[in-house]
Structure formats: structure tokens, C-alpha cells
Design a protein around this motif. Structure first.
Motif, mmCIF file in Angstrom:
data_model
loop_
_atom_site.group_PDB
_atom_site.id
_atom_site.type_symbol
_atom_site.label_atom_id
_atom_site.label_comp_id
_atom_site.label_asym_id
_atom_site.label_seq_id
_atom_site.Cartn_x
_atom_site.Cartn_y
_atom_site.Cartn_z
ATOM 1 N N GLU A 299 0.827 -1.198 0.000
ATOM 2 C CA GLU A 299 0.000 0.000 0.000
ATOM 3 C C GLU A 299 0.865 1.254 0.000
ATOM 4 O O GLU A 299 2.087 1.196 0.009
ATOM 5 N N LYS A 300 0.192 2.412 0.010
ATOM 6 C CA LYS A 300 0.914 3.670 0.045
ATOM 7 C C LYS A 300 1.682 3.797 1.358
ATOM 8 O O LYS A 300 1.213 3.378 2.412
ATOM 9 N N GLU A 332 0.679 5.123 4.896
ATOM 10 C CA GLU A 332 0.168 6.491 4.791
ATOM 11 C C GLU A 332 -1.142 6.659 5.561
ATOM 12 O O GLU A 332 -1.370 7.664 6.224
ATOM 13 N N GLY A 333 -2.018 5.649 5.459
ATOM 14 C CA GLY A 333 -3.278 5.729 6.204
ATOM 15 C C GLY A 333 -4.258 6.729 5.633
ATOM 16 O O GLY A 333 -4.969 7.400 6.380
ATOM 17 N N ASP A 334 -4.325 6.824 4.302
ATOM 18 C CA ASP A 334 -5.210 7.803 3.684
ATOM 19 C C ASP A 334 -6.556 7.206 3.281
ATOM 20 O O ASP A 334 -7.256 7.730 2.421
ATOM 21 N N GLN A 335 -6.925 6.086 3.913
ATOM 22 C CA GLN A 335 -8.209 5.467 3.635
ATOM 23 C C GLN A 335 -9.145 5.699 4.832
ATOM 24 O O GLN A 335 -8.719 5.969 5.940
ATOM 25 N N PHE A 336 -10.456 5.605 4.559
ATOM 26 C CA PHE A 336 -11.452 5.781 5.607
ATOM 27 C C PHE A 336 -11.887 4.420 6.138
ATOM 28 O O PHE A 336 -11.982 3.446 5.395
ATOM 29 N N GLU A 337 -12.183 4.388 7.435
ATOM 30 C CA GLU A 337 -12.602 3.145 8.078
ATOM 31 C C GLU A 337 -14.027 3.323 8.598
ATOM 32 O O GLU A 337 -14.285 4.148 9.475
ATOM 33 N N ASP A 368 -0.484 4.004 11.361
ATOM 34 C CA ASP A 368 -0.318 4.801 10.144
ATOM 35 C C ASP A 368 -0.402 6.285 10.486
ATOM 36 O O ASP A 368 -0.456 6.673 11.660
ATOM 37 N N ASN A 370 -2.815 8.388 9.701
ATOM 38 C CA ASN A 370 -4.190 8.889 9.706
ATOM 39 C C ASN A 370 -4.499 9.595 11.027
ATOM 40 O O ASN A 370 -4.184 9.076 12.102
#
Length: 451
Positions: A299-300, A332-337, A368, A370
Motif C-alpha cells: 500500500e501507500k 500512509e493511512g489515507d483510507q477511511f474506516e 499509520d 491517519n
């Protein structure tokens, strides 16, 4: 040896990816860079231009308001770029390195046989003065002042921090020479602060000309500012200088070899590194060759020059910071959960008992970048006090900086702190306040008001 000072407040963030004590050597970088942004309070003035030929130790720029402080090239080669930002602010001076480093020659001498002014002149001319920093203000030391003491922290408690004993392995003579040179710069003591649970190397235990002090506890026990606060607090009008262990070695090499040699060991660590280990490199190196073949591809990622709390986000072909001894790589943790806050969170870290992960205190986490939320109103929750191990009111100090009340900032202890001392406050802040940035602005304001 002194009694052990136990730091009772703080927080150890246990992350996956601690570097093994294995030293590897990456391909030599083609380019190196010195970044004026690594030096708070600096207004740089260039001494070189594009296509200028330089040696290791040749000055690249100097401080506009203290022209005797030079900033030197870490390698020999040709200046190929001066990268600028907004309002033509100098961001990087980039050097294309020669295949073999050529050095400027400086005076080789035993520091014990030199005067204070001679030692100071050598450090200023060579560019090594940039590694001597001062409290208050957390800026490069003013060579016109004499500190009441010099402090060196021989251990680092930050997440995934490099093992200082391993960094100093084989450098006993140069480290002692660096200590001897620093001892000439103060009428007080050179304090070397150790952790009896972390420092086992004879490089540290067999030193002369220093006062050794013991500290234990959770992060930020390894921060030199915390150690100064508990050992010899800074009052208004007093100055203390601080130097990192590997930079003491740089100073020792100057007097033993007569050259500007800033080669160092760097820890490559983090959950996104396949085999975390140490590399032998040079300050200012491009991290491209160090990272090549070492990263996971799932992942990123975010590459950080330094640790996750105080380091600087850089590109995968960016440059190692002037004071950094580790490169950390995390998601990076640029996704939403979806409903992340409502799940049990067995694999999530929390200082409180919000998640059930508190049942496994020795777990290592894959965290990450985020924020897990947005900026909110500044809520007084008492969280800062749990991780801030100084007898200072952190929330009150931050608010006094926000309203630019200089007198109140003085009363609340602005002279004793540096942004890194508030890194855990950043981490635990429910309101997502960037506390370190606020502290830096407060220190800059104090410099302006006191000049």
C-alpha cells in the motif's frame, strides 16, 4: 555515578519494525543535500552557486545574522541545484557527489592543548558548529555566549529509535576527543546522560572529562530537554548547549583527522520495511538507495526522516535530515474506516482503555499517519499532563503562546522547552492540535521579542 532519576510520566509507543543490529552498506548516493529548513531561526545566505565545485567541508551558506556560522558540504562534487520555495526561500542546496570524497583540510590537534577560542574557531570554520544547539529557543548555539553546561543524551526513547550504543560502536577515541573539545567551551560540566537499562557499551562507561547521570522511564526520558529540567533547570538569562552523540563523534574526527567527516550510521525501521537494519551513510544523503529493495509493496507509504513523532515527511528520493539517525517507513493511512470508532480495536493503540488492546500491553502496533478525526476546539482533558514529565503546565503554556502573551510565556516556562518535548502531546491530543508547531512559533516569537 549519580543516583538514578526516574521519569514517571510519559508514554512508550511500541511499533512494529525495530531495526536489527546488522550493519549494511547501500550503494553510494549520486546526490546529497543540506536543507536550511533543518535549522530553526536560520536566515541563510549562499556562498555558492550552481556549478560551483566543492569539497567535504566547503561552506555552502552561512547565517545572515551570525556570519561566522558556516554550513558545509558533506561530500565533494558540484552544486547542481539550489531549490527554493515560496518567496524564494532556500529549501535545499543539492550536490552531485564525486566517486571519491575529497576533504578540506583543517587543523589537526589535541583539544586538551587548545584554548576555548581555538576550539570554537575550528568548529565555526569547519561547519561543525551547526551541530551545537542551545536551550532556550532550540536553535544553533550563539558562539558569542558561554553556556553554564553542555548536555548529551546517550540514549533515545522515541519510537523505533536507533540504539546509541550501536551507533557509537568502534568510535571510542573520536567520541572522547569530541567530549574534550566540548569541555573547552563551558565553565561548567559536560553532562552525559545514560539509561542503565540501555547503555552497556564501554564507549560510554569509560569516558573521562564528563559528569555521567542516570535516567530511566518511558519516552520522553531520552529527550535532553527533560533531562536538563530534572538535573539543572534553565532560568531566564541562562544558556545550555546540547549535542547529539554521533555529532560528538563528528567533532572528534575534526580534531583527530583534520577533516569534516559526517559519515554516520542510520537505522532503517518501521512496519513497511522488509528487514529493518542499520546502514552506514553520510549526512544529507538521498534515501533512494537505502530504501531500494527494502520496502513492502502492499500500500501507500510515508517515509519519515527521523522518528514518527518529530521527524519530517520526505519523498522516497528525498534527503536525510541534518540531525537524524533513523529513517522510518509507515503506512500512509489515507483510507477511511467505516465505524472505526465503534469496533473493539484489538489491533489499535490507545493510551486510554478505549479499545480492548489494553489487555495486551506488550503488543507491537502497525500504526499509520491517519489523524482518525478532524481538528476540533481545544478541549482541556488532562491528557497532556499524563505524558508531559516537566513541572510545567502544558495547556496553559500553549494557550499563552496562541495569544502571544510574552510575559505569561516566560512565567510558564517557555525557556525550558523545545517542540520535541511536546511530541507526545501531539500524539494524544483529542482535538488534533499541532502542538509542536505552536511551540516553535512561540520560541520564534521569544527570539524576536528578546533580540
Amino acid at each position: 555515578m549519580s543516583e538514578v532519576t526516574k521519569i514517571k510520566r510519559g508514554l512508550d509507543i511500541k511499533l512494529i519494525g525495530k531495526a536489527d543490529k546488522v550493519l549494511e552498506k547501500a550503494d553510494r548516493s549520486e546526490t546529497y543535500a543540506i536543507k536550511p529548513t533543518d535549522f530553526p531561526g536560520l536566515t541563510p545566505k549562499l556562498k555558492v552557486k550552481v556549478d560551483t565545485e566543492v569539497k567535504a567541508g566547503s561552506p555552502l551558506f552561512f547565517d545572515k545574522y551570525c556570519p561566522e556560522i558556516n554550513f558545509a558540504s558533506p561530500v565533494s562534487g558540484k552544486v547542481i541545484a539550489v531549490n527554493r520555495g515560496e518567496r524564494r526561500k532556500i529549501l535545499e542546496v543539492v550536490i552531485q557527489a564525486d566517486a571519491e570524497t575529497q576533504y578540506e583540510e583543517f587543523k589537526k590537534a589535541d583539544p586538551n592543548g587548545l584554548s576555548r577560542e581555538e576550539v570554537k574557531a575550528e568548529l565555526l570554520e569547519s561547519g561543525l558548529w551547526a551541530f551545537v544547539r542551545q536551550r532556550p529557543y532550540d536553535v544553533i548555539a550563539n558562539p558569542q555566549e558561554t553556556p553554564k553546561a553542555i548536555f548529551i543524551s546517550a540514549f533515545d526513547t522515541a519510537p523505533l529509535a536507533a540504539d546509541v550504543d550501536f551507533l557509537l560502536e568502534g568510535e571510542a577515541k573520536t567520541f572522547q576527543a569530541g567530549i574534550d573539545a566540548l569541555a573547552k567551551l563551558t565553565d561548567g560540566k559536560v553532562h552525559l546522560n545514560v539509561n542503565p537499562n540501555m547503555n552497556e557499551s564501554k564507549v560510554v562507561s569509560d569516558l573521562k572529562n564528563v559528569s555521567i547521570n542516570k535516567f530511566t522511564g518511558a519516552h520522553p526520558a531520552g529527550n535532553v530537554g527533560v533531562q536538563i529540567h530534572h538535573l539543572d533547570p534553565i532560568n531566564k538569562g541562562e544558556v545550555v548547549w546540547v549535542v547529539r552523540p554521533q555529532e560528538v563523534v563528528f567533532i572528534g574526527r575534526l580534531f583527530n583527522k583534520g577533516i569534516y567527516d559526517v559519515s554516520r550510521k542510520v537505522a532503517l525501521c518501521g512496519s513497511e520495511v522488509k528487514t529493518p537494519c542499520y546502514f552506514e551513510t553520510i549526512t544529507g544523503t538521498s534515501v533512494r538507495n537505502i530504501l531500494k529493495g527494502k520496502l513492502k509493496d502492499d500500500e501507500k507509504i510515508r517515509v519519515i526522516s527521523g522518528n514518527v513523532l518529530t521527524g519530517t515527511h520526505i519523498a522516497e528520493d528525498g534527503y536525510l535530515g541534518m540531525y537524524d539517525s533513523q529513517i522510518t517507513v509507515i503506512p500512509e493511512g489515507d483510507q477511511f474506516e467505516f465505524f472505526g470508532w465503534a469496533l473493539p480495536g484489538l489491533k489499535k493503540f490507545s493510551m486510554s482503555k478505549t479499545f480492548f488492546s489494553w489487555l495486551t500491553p506488550n503488543r507491537e502496533y502497525r500504526l499509520d499517519a491517519n489523524l482518525h478525526g478532524e481538528h476540533r476546539a481545544f478541549v482541556v482533558s488532562g491528557e497532556y499532563d499524563k505524558v508531559f514529565p516537566m513541572d510545567i503546565l502544558p495547556v496553559h503554556l500553549i494557550k499563552s503562546i496562541l495569544v502571544e502573551d510574552v510575559d505569561l510565556m516566560e512565567q510558564l516556562g517557555i525557556y525550558e522547552v523545545a517542540p520535541e518535548d511536546f511530541a507526545l502531546c501531539d500524539f494524544v491530543c483529542t482535538s488534533k492540535i499541532e502542538v509542536q508547531d505552536i511551540v516553535r512559533k512561540g520560541l520564534d516569537l521569544m527570539i524576536k521579542e528578546m533580540s
